[in-house]
Design a protein around this motif. Structure first.
Motif, PDB file in Angstrom:
ATOM      1  N   GLU A   1      44.760  31.971  33.526  1.00 42.62           N
ATOM      2  CA  GLU A   1      45.538  32.859  34.382  1.00 42.62           C
ATOM      3  C   GLU A   1      46.957  33.044  33.843  1.00 42.62           C
TER       4      GLU A   1
ATOM      5  N   GLU B   1      47.958  32.860  30.702  1.00 46.28           N
ATOM      6  CA  GLU B   1      47.912  33.706  29.513  1.00 46.28           C
ATOM      7  C   GLU B   1      47.681  35.171  29.878  1.00 46.28           C
ATOM      8  N   LEU B   2      46.811  35.420  30.841  1.00 44.74           N
ATOM      9  CA  LEU B   2      46.510  36.792  31.238  1.00 44.74           C
ATOM     10  C   LEU B   2      47.717  37.456  31.895  1.00 44.74           C
ATOM     11  N   ARG B   3      48.406  36.712  32.759  1.00 48.36           N
ATOM     12  CA  ARG B   3      49.554  37.294  33.463  1.00 48.36           C
ATOM     13  C   ARG B   3      50.716  37.566  32.520  1.00 48.36           C
TER      14      ARG B   3
ATOM     15  N   SER C   1      50.248  38.617  29.480  1.00 50.17           N
ATOM     16  CA  SER C   1      49.749  39.548  28.472  1.00 50.17           C
ATOM     17  C   SER C   1      49.994  40.974  28.921  1.00 50.17           C
TER      18      SER C   1
ATOM     19  N   TYR D   1      47.629  43.070  29.443  1.00 48.54           N
ATOM     20  CA  TYR D   1      46.431  43.540  30.136  1.00 48.54           C
ATOM     21  C   TYR D   1      46.629  43.520  31.649  1.00 48.54           C
TER      22      TYR D   1
ATOM     23  N   MET E   1      45.509  42.778  35.353  1.00 51.72           N
ATOM     24  CA  MET E   1      44.622  41.914  36.117  1.00 51.72           C
ATOM     25  C   MET E   1      44.222  42.572  37.422  1.00 51.72           C
TER      26      MET E   1
ATOM     27  N   VAL F   1      39.644  41.883  34.621  1.00 52.96           N
ATOM     28  CA  VAL F   1      40.765  42.352  33.813  1.00 52.96           C
ATOM     29  C   VAL F   1      40.435  43.735  33.253  1.00 52.96           C
TER      30      VAL F   1
ATOM     31  N   PHE G   1      40.195  41.930  22.639  1.00 55.95           N
ATOM     32  CA  PHE G   1      40.360  41.126  23.846  1.00 55.95           C
ATOM     33  C   PHE G   1      39.264  40.065  23.952  1.00 55.95           C
TER      34      PHE G   1
ATOM     35  N   MET H   1      39.647  35.969  24.139  1.00 57.89           N
ATOM     36  CA  MET H   1      39.118  35.143  25.216  1.00 57.89           C
ATOM     37  C   MET H   1      38.239  34.010  24.677  1.00 57.89           C
TER      38      MET H   1
END
Length: 213
Positions: free
Chosen positions: A151, A153-155, A157, A159, A161, A174, A184, A188
């Protein structure tokens, strides 16, 4: 389908005054010529007391459908300048109608061209422009032990969510630009040491506001 394009943010209007004439720019996103004509006709029907209701639109991925209409102004002084603004700003699927209430001072051909161009550009700036990017929904299912790292790393990035589902495992939704899907997925796999189950959802356009100088 285009991976990315610009269009008007929403339907709206904005008024400016030039040499005592009122110019009201009405703008709407229209995806077909029929929608464009319906919008133009609705403005004309609702504002019947105006001196002119000039219009222009640009429709389609390759801008193949274009039309400009002067509605009684000297030929080439209204609709075409309005259309040129849409072209310059590269706005797809956009229709603009500029309503003019004559203020008693004649502007001349050059003045009319500038007035209708300004009314169009000011209306667009006031209402706003968005960039629509075609994205693929990627579902990432992981065990609870990987939540924090993933979470974070995604927030951080680029990209987008969406929802997160908390069941026997956690599933992150995502949205990834079509051109970045393979990159992507590789990220992951590396990030989770191949402990994530990846699946693809639907494609859809995601909009982002664009700042106009």
């Amino acid at each position: 389908m285009l991976e990315k394009y610009l269009t008007i943010k929403e339907t709206g209007s904005h008024e400016i005054v030039i040499q005592k004439s009122r110019f009201i720019g009405h703008v709407k996103r229209t995806e077909t010529e029929e929608e464009a004509q319906e919008f133009i006709n609705s403005i004309k029907n609702n504002i019947k007391d105006a001196t002119h209701n000039c219009s222009a639109y640009m429709i389609g991925e390759q801008n193949l459908t274009q039309k400009a209409q002067d509605d009684g102004e000297p030929s080439g002084t209204a609709g075409v300048p309005m259309l040129e603004v849409l072209k310059k700003m590269d706005l797809k699927d956009t229709t603009v109608v500029v309503t003019r209430y004559f203020g008693g001072i004649k502007l001349g051909a050059g003045g009319l061209i500038r007035a209708y161009s300004n009314a169009t550009s000011e209306a667009i700036k006031h209402i706003g422009v968005v960039e629509r990017t075609l994205m693929k929904e990627i579902l990432i299912k992981v065990d609870y032990g990987l939540i924090g790292k993933l979470e974070n790393e995604l927030r951080n990035s680029e990209y987008l969510m969406g929802d997160t589902e908390y069941l026997d495992q956690v599933t992150f939704h995502v949205f990834v630009p079509i051109s970045d899907v393979d990159t992507f997925k590789t990220w992951m796999i590396d990030l989770t040491s191949d402990q994530a189950h990846l699946s693809e959802g639907d494609e859809r356009y995601v909009e982002k506001d664009i700042s106009l100088a």
